[in-house]
Design an enzyme around this catalytic site. Structure first.
Site, mmCIF file in Angstrom:
data_model
loop_
_atom_site.group_PDB
_atom_site.id
_atom_site.type_symbol
_atom_site.label_atom_id
_atom_site.label_comp_id
_atom_site.label_asym_id
_atom_site.label_seq_id
_atom_site.Cartn_x
_atom_site.Cartn_y
_atom_site.Cartn_z
ATOM 1 N N LYS A 5 -10.451 12.783 7.388
ATOM 2 C CA LYS A 5 -10.024 12.417 8.743
ATOM 3 C C LYS A 5 -10.061 13.643 9.644
ATOM 4 C CE LYS A 5 -6.739 8.703 7.623
ATOM 5 N NZ LYS A 5 -7.455 7.650 8.352
ATOM 6 N N ASP A 48 -2.640 10.216 3.330
ATOM 7 C CA ASP A 48 -4.028 9.793 3.487
ATOM 8 C C ASP A 48 -4.795 10.814 4.311
ATOM 9 O OD1 ASP A 48 -6.430 8.501 3.647
ATOM 10 O OD2 ASP A 48 -5.740 6.929 5.032
ATOM 11 N N ASP A 66 -12.100 6.833 3.013
ATOM 12 C CA ASP A 66 -10.940 6.659 3.890
ATOM 13 C C ASP A 66 -10.505 5.190 3.952
ATOM 14 O OD1 ASP A 66 -8.913 7.428 5.569
ATOM 15 O OD2 ASP A 66 -10.184 7.658 7.349
ATOM 16 N N LYS A 75 0.854 -1.192 0.000
ATOM 17 C CA LYS A 75 0.000 0.000 0.000
ATOM 18 C C LYS A 75 0.883 1.233 0.000
ATOM 19 C CE LYS A 75 -3.178 2.648 2.961
ATOM 20 N NZ LYS A 75 -4.098 2.621 4.128
ATOM 21 N N ARG A 80 -7.232 -0.645 0.685
ATOM 22 C CA ARG A 80 -7.750 -1.870 0.055
ATOM 23 C C ARG A 80 -8.081 -1.627 -1.409
ATOM 24 N NH1 ARG A 80 -12.362 -2.096 4.544
ATOM 25 N NH2 ARG A 80 -10.579 -1.233 5.648
ATOM 26 N N GLU A 114 -9.142 3.446 1.657
ATOM 27 C CA GLU A 114 -8.563 3.551 0.313
ATOM 28 C C GLU A 114 -7.423 2.564 0.079
ATOM 29 O OE1 GLU A 114 -7.614 5.288 2.852
ATOM 30 O OE2 GLU A 114 -5.465 4.949 2.680
HETATM 31 N N1 BES Z 1 -4.264 4.594 6.754
HETATM 32 C C1 BES Z 1 -5.426 4.342 7.522
HETATM 33 C C2 BES Z 1 -5.195 3.343 8.657
HETATM 34 C C3 BES Z 1 -4.210 3.708 9.727
HETATM 35 C C4 BES Z 1 -4.638 4.205 10.939
HETATM 36 C C5 BES Z 1 -2.856 3.503 9.560
HETATM 37 C C6 BES Z 1 -3.738 4.497 11.927
HETATM 38 C C7 BES Z 1 -1.947 3.811 10.570
HETATM 39 C C8 BES Z 1 -2.383 4.302 11.751
HETATM 40 C C9 BES Z 1 -6.520 3.741 6.628
HETATM 41 O O1 BES Z 1 -6.534 4.171 5.313
HETATM 42 C C10 BES Z 1 -7.833 4.124 7.207
HETATM 43 O O2 BES Z 1 -8.165 5.265 7.181
HETATM 44 N N2 BES Z 1 -8.554 3.120 7.715
HETATM 45 C C11 BES Z 1 -9.837 3.312 8.278
HETATM 46 C C12 BES Z 1 -10.738 2.254 7.692
HETATM 47 C C13 BES Z 1 -12.190 2.511 7.947
HETATM 48 C C14 BES Z 1 -12.658 3.705 7.172
HETATM 49 C C15 BES Z 1 -12.954 1.275 7.537
HETATM 50 C C16 BES Z 1 -9.717 3.149 9.775
HETATM 51 O O3 BES Z 1 -8.920 2.338 10.254
HETATM 52 O O4 BES Z 1 -10.417 3.868 10.499
HETATM 53 ZN ZN ZN Z 2 -4.757 4.777 4.574
HETATM 54 MN MN MN Z 3 -7.665 5.888 4.978
#
Ligand code: BES
Ligand code: ZN
Ligand code: MN
Length: 516
Positions: A288, A281, A358, A276, A362, A360
């Site tokens: 976020k 992000d 968010d 990834k 996947r 993204e």
């Molecule tokens: N990049 C984030 C996940 C992340 C969180 C990485 C903290 C490192 C530290 C990912 O893209 C994300 O935003 N995931 C969401 C998924 C949700 C929207 C299903 C999450 O974990 O809240």
């Molecule tokens: Zn991310």
């Molecule tokens: Mn994200």
């Protein structure tokens, strides 16, 4: 594209990447008895063997100091002694009881490097009787990494006077240690350091195009490597609508970067490592919250780890065939951005309803793994991603989350984790998740509303873009990428997580039986 790159460079007027900041390392069977001495000891008895270069009075004084300090010889504990014998300092480093594997040897080197960083002059490390002294050198290199290219001289962290004086590792077989270090140790360090540099760089410097450039520079002159870059028109022609949808809200266009290394017999199908590579992000339209958002500059750590691992393998000229696929995009909420509710079509023809922009990672990996499978018919696919906060909630940063339906692959990855100290914890992939992720209007949706287990849903989504017969595993490395608690070989900032694990996994790989 050129213009964007030039503008970013101008506004920061970047210094060249620093030359190696660590002490030069050499191996010898004899060393002058001056400067600092590092003495790794697992017990009082080790003092007799490893401390053989000390005269008996000095050895007795060290023993008295250890007893008086109630030194317990536990791994990575230290005791610094001054004014003994001809040495400016004797630094005792505990190694703990039991055999010293590669990871523990690296930790000794890491402790030695950080504890002697401010010493002006040569350092000698007593390694007699230790099986693989090259690993101590690797650990010293990894532990003395720092990322200070944006610090002016007057704001830089404490100066390191010892940078130019050597670290000499004392060992009976100096010649073979030197060649193991030159042949494979340095290669591994170069791979980890490439990953760390890419992750530490801010997102105004590293975005998809510059990630590609940095990687190309790192691989220049390395044999057996072919690099291919898919730009937006190429990805459009191939039907990679999923990664393209993530990049649409950004001024920086996405890229799919493919690094092939062939070091094995040509017919053997390669291992594909997909990463990834979200260079920032923001969450996109599903924005976020602001606090801590800066850390999302590290959301490309999976991509950085797979290119770092292939750099390590290629520089070692390891007898393996491996392909890194870095799925690079910036997730931003611009006017062209993907909206919640949009439907896109991935490389394999599957349609995706995007309920949360968010989620993204996947999406970019869906195209990467589907493309990797169809193009390379790989022996295994492993993807690495800072995918979910849910994974951090579940297992913290002591472990990465491991998801796979192939027990043989789980076993090999876990074993590589144990020997490198980059530990994995297996988490579930239940068949029910397919129902949970059903979309009303497309083949699959990218999130389950209010959905737990979140890390497993993310894993399931990626896995549904690989056919069940291909051995596939997903490593959720969220939380492992930065400031991780992995000890003296991992300085603050980017950890370089995954490079040591993947290097070991690929070199030890045995074909995996099909899933039940
Ligand atoms: N990049 C984030 C996940 C992340 C969180 C990485 C903290 C490192 C530290 C990912 O893209 C994300 O935003 N995931 C969401 C998924 C949700 C929207 C299903 C999450 O974990 O809240
Ligand atoms: Zn991310
Ligand atoms: Mn994200």
């Amino acid at each position: 594209m050129r213009l964007i790159a030039a503008a970013a460079l101008l506004s920061l007027s970047l210094p060249a990447l620093p030359a190696d900041a660590a002490r030069p390392i050499r191996f010898a069977s004899e060393a002058p008895r001056t400067g600092a001495l590092v003495l790794p000891l697992g017990s009082a008895a080790d003092l007799g063997t490893r401390g053989a270069m000390l005269d008996s009075a000095t050895r007795a004084a060290v023993m008295r100091a250890l007893t008086s300090a109630e030194f317990d010889y536990s791994a990575n504990s230290t005791l610094a002694l001054r004014g003994l014998g001809s040495w400016s300092q004797i630094l005792v480093v505990g190694t703990g009881a039991g055999p010293l594997d590669a990871f523990k040897l690296q930790e000794i080197g890491g402790v030695a490097a950080s504890e002697t960083a401010s010493i002006d002059g040569p350092v000698t490390l007593a390694a007699s009787g230790l099986a693989d002294p090259a690993q101590i050198a690797v650990g010293a290199d990894l532990g003395s990494y720092s990322f200070d290219r944006y610090k002016s001289a007057d704001s830089a962290s404490p100066p390191r006077p010892g940078r130019s004086a050597p670290l000499t590792i004392l060992t009976g077989n100096a010649g073979s240690a030197q060649s193991a270090y030159a042949r494979s140790g340095r290669a591994l360090v170069d791979g980890v350091h490439l990953t760390r540099d890419l992750v530490n760089e801010p997102a105004n410097v590293i975005y998809p195009e510059t990630f590609v450039q940095r990687t190309q520079e790192a691989f220049r002159g390395v044999g057996g490597v072919a690099i291919q870059v898919l730009d937006v028109p190429a990805m459009e022609r191939l039907g990679m609508g999923s990664i393209l949808s993530v990049g649409k809200g950004s001024a920086r266009p996405p890229r799919m970067l493919i690094v092939e290394y062939r070091g094995g017999n040509s017919p053997a199908s390669p291992i594909v490592l997909a990463g990834k590579g979200i260079t920032f992000d923001s969450g996109g339209i599903s924005l976020k919250p602001g606090a801590g958002m800066w850390e999302m500059k590290a959301d490309m750590a999976g991509a950085a780890a797979v290119v770092g691992a292939v750099l390590a393998l290629a520089k070692q000229q390891a007898p393996v065939n491996v392909v890194a696929i870095a799925a690079l995009a910036e997730n931003m909420p611009g006017g062209g951005a993907t909206r919640p509710g949009d439907v896109v079509k991935a490389y394999n023809g599957k349609t995706i309803e995007i309920h949360n922009t968010d989620a993204e990672g996947r999406l970019v990996l869906a195209d990467a793994v589907a493309y990797g499978e169809s193009r390379y018919k790989p022996a295994a696919i492993v993807d690495l991603a800072t995918l979910t906060g849910s994974k951090v909630t579940a297992v913290g940063d002591e472990y990465a989350g491991l998801f796979t339906r192939h027990d043989g692959l789980a076993q090999q990855l876990s074993a590589a984790g144990e020997t490198t100290g980059e530990l994995l914890w297996r988490l579930p992939l239940h068949p029910n998740y397919a129902k949970d992720m059903r979309s009303d209007i497309a083949d699959i949706k990218n999130v389950v509303e209010g959905g737990q287990p979140g890390a497993s849903f993310g894993a399931h989504f990626i896995g549904s873009f690989v056919t069940p017969a291909t051995p596939w595993a997903h490593l959720d490395i969220a939380g492992n990428e930065m400031g991780s608690s992995t000890g003296p070989t991992v300085p603050s900032g980017a950890a370089g997580y995954g490079v040591r694990l993947l290097d070991r996994f690929v070199r030890d790989f045995r074909p995996v039986a099909a899933a039940k």
